[in-house]
Write an enzyme that holds these catalytic residues in place. Structure first.
Site, short mmCIF file in Angstrom:
data_model
loop_
_atom_site.label_atom_id
_atom_site.label_comp_id
_atom_site.label_asym_id
_atom_site.label_seq_id
_atom_site.Cartn_x
_atom_site.Cartn_y
_atom_site.Cartn_z
N ASP A 143 -13.51 23.71 13.62
CA ASP A 143 -12.98 22.52 12.94
C ASP A 143 -13.88 21.32 13.25
O ASP A 143 -13.50 20.42 14.00
CB ASP A 143 -11.54 22.27 13.40
CG ASP A 143 -10.91 21.07 12.71
OD1 ASP A 143 -11.39 20.68 11.64
OD2 ASP A 143 -9.93 20.52 13.26
N CYS A 179 -13.96 19.01 6.65
CA CYS A 179 -13.65 17.74 5.97
C CYS A 179 -14.83 17.29 5.12
O CYS A 179 -14.86 16.14 4.67
CB CYS A 179 -13.27 16.67 6.99
SG CYS A 179 -14.51 16.34 8.25
N CYS A 224 0.87 -1.19 0.00
CA CYS A 224 0.00 0.00 0.00
C CYS A 224 0.89 1.22 0.00
O CYS A 224 1.56 1.51 1.00
CB CYS A 224 -0.93 0.00 1.21
SG CYS A 224 -1.98 1.49 1.28
N ASN A 245 -22.25 19.87 24.17
CA ASN A 245 -22.81 19.25 22.97
C ASN A 245 -22.89 20.31 21.88
O ASN A 245 -23.81 21.14 21.87
CB ASN A 245 -24.19 18.66 23.26
CG ASN A 245 -24.74 17.89 22.07
OD1 ASN A 245 -24.28 18.05 20.94
ND2 ASN A 245 -25.73 17.05 22.32
#
Length: 482
Positions: free
Chosen positions: A391, A438, A177, A370
């Protein structure tokens, strides 16, 4: 799977193509080539690249789109390259870990930039004023974190260790890999032999890899207790290959070292004199080379000053919080996990004690909350701040963005705006937000809220090639008060 209601490719430039030929005019966010048939139907083609003329075999049909696999390239893209890994491709048993090895790395970045811009516009109706230069790094050997599946195959009397096959639950028969660090790549076949020699070979479903700057850890998930003989085999492997073995008999909370002692896992952020200890099951960035550049770029864009208070939302272990503390007056790190908050405090304290240049980190506190249930009341309770670093995970920061938008809408007297919370008079929203994402879709959704309902401008956005050869799009955006 892409949907033509969300993605529409440019029209073909070629006309009068031979029957069955297709002109690929774009690539979607799943790294599939996109073409249109003469009747207007969109075709998503595995393995095809923009500008190519191809033939493809359709294996799924819907009313207005089809999914197909490449069968022949009649005109090849100048950006097509030879894949670097023998397990990449469309053949049976091909590894599903990468999707873009056949595309030049620079072109991969361009595709991801287009995906980001398309998402911002189509989902958020936002266009960045400036496009940031992409953050790029090594294309191979970058993946310092990985979850490798393990399976003993009795019929073949061998063990498979690696990623899943393309679009399959089966594990690819991998001997190498190339996106793993070279020293880990060299361990794949020895790992297969090790597990195959153990009595527990059919009750070990997973090995998790975590590399620090100097230490490589392997976490073995085992469904039954390991025998003393199997543990000795792990120790012998560790001695030869220079790794730490951690064991996971049940959930993540049960992870522990096979043998106590040894150097702890850690990675450095040398631009800020920060060292970040972590455990192998903690969330850290997959690509440490890119992470170092990302943190430096994010803090340059944030531009925290010595008289400013900064909040780091979704702070994790403090990957951004601690570097911010080298620049700001005060920092608040907020995270959803009490355990991570405790670890963040430990990291802050150890770095504060080990500062070698005589400087001190800014006053920094961490709280657990939360973050998917944020309200205007909670925002105001955290106090005013000059700047934010955000982020979030793939789910994004919708509740946080919505709370900020609700306060702004109430202050401008918008119809149907919620009432302003008590104590709002002295609270001001941050002047600047640096958002690291992301998932371009959730970034676009949140950007739409910030720009159209919270009074911000999207002054810059760009991609971060955290995962070369995959379709994953990491990005960042900067928002300023209008």
């Amino acid at each position: 799977m892409s949907d033509p209601t969300e993605f529409s490719p440019p029209p073909p430039t070629s006309t009068d193509l031979p029957p069955g030929w297709l002109e690929v005019t774009a690539m979607d966010m799943d790294a599939q080539g996109v073409a249109r048939k003469p009747d207007g139907k969109v075709v998503f083609i595995d393995g095809a690249l923009p500008t190519e003329l191809v033939s493809a075999n359709t294996h799924r049909k819907k009313n207005n789109w089809e999914q197909a696999s490449l069968t022949e390239v009649h005109r090849q893209s100048s950006q097509r390259v030879q894949p670097g890994c023998p397990h990449f491709g469309l053949h049976a048993g091909a590894c599903g870990g990468c999707k873009m090895q056949h595309l030049h790395v620079a072109a991969q970045v361009a595709v991801k930039q287009r995906v980001l811009e398309d998402n911002l516009w189509h989902l958020g109706k936002v266009k960045a004023e400036t496009i940031l230069r992409p953050i790029e790094g090594p294309a191979w050997g970058y993946r310092y974190r990985a979850r490798l599946s393990v399976r003993y195959v009795p019929k073949k009397d061998k063990v498979l260790v690696g990623f899943h096959e393309r679009k399959s639950r089966y594990i690819a028969d991998m001997e190498t890999c190339k996106i793993l660090p070279p020293h880990v790549d060299a361990m794949l076949m020895p790992l297969r032999a090790l597990i195959g020699s153990m009595a527990a070979r059919d009750t070990c479903p997973q090995i998790e890899l975590a590399c620090g700057d100097t230490v490589t850890a392997l976490v073995l998930r085992h469904l039954e207790p390991l025998s003393p003989e199997d543990k000795d085999k792990l120790r012998a492997f560790a001695a030869v290959h220079g790794v730490q073995w951690w064991l996971q008999p049940k959930g993540p909370e049960t992870v522990h070292l096979l043998d106590e002692g040894g150097e702890p896992l850690a990675y450095g952020l040398p631009d800020f004199g920060i060292t970040m200890p972590f455990k192998p099951t903690d969330f850290t960035q997959v690509n440490p080379h890119i992470n170092r550049v990302l943190v430096t770029r994010a803090l340059r864009l944030l531009d925290a000053r010595k008289d400013e208070r900064v909040i780091d939302w979704f702070c994790g272990l403090g990957n951004f919080t601690l570097p911010i503390a080298t620049q700001a007056r005060e920092v608040l790190g907020i995270e959803g996990s009490e355990a991570l908050v405790a670890r963040s405090r430990e990291n802050y304290q150890s770095n504060q004690a080990q500062r070698q240049d005589g400087s001190a980190l800014a006053a920094t506190s961490f709280v657990a909350r939360n973050l998917f249930e944020m309200t205007p009341e909670m925002l105001i309770a955290d106090g005013a701040s000059d700047k934010w670093l955000v982020d979030p995970p793939r789910e994004g920061a919708f509740a946080l963005s919505k709370a900020l938008a609700d306060i702004h809408q109430a202050r401008i007297g918008a119809e149907d705006a919620p009432p302003l919370p008590a104590g709002h008079e002295g609270w001001q929203p941050p002047r600047r937000i640096v958002y690291v994402s992301c998932n371009p879709a959730t970034l676009a959704r949140d950007a739409g809220l910030l720009v159209h309902q919270a009074g911000y401008r999207c002054v810059a956005a760009g991609v971060v090639n955290m995962f070369p050869h995959t379709a994953h799009v990491e990005s960042m955006a900067v928002f300023e008060r209008g």
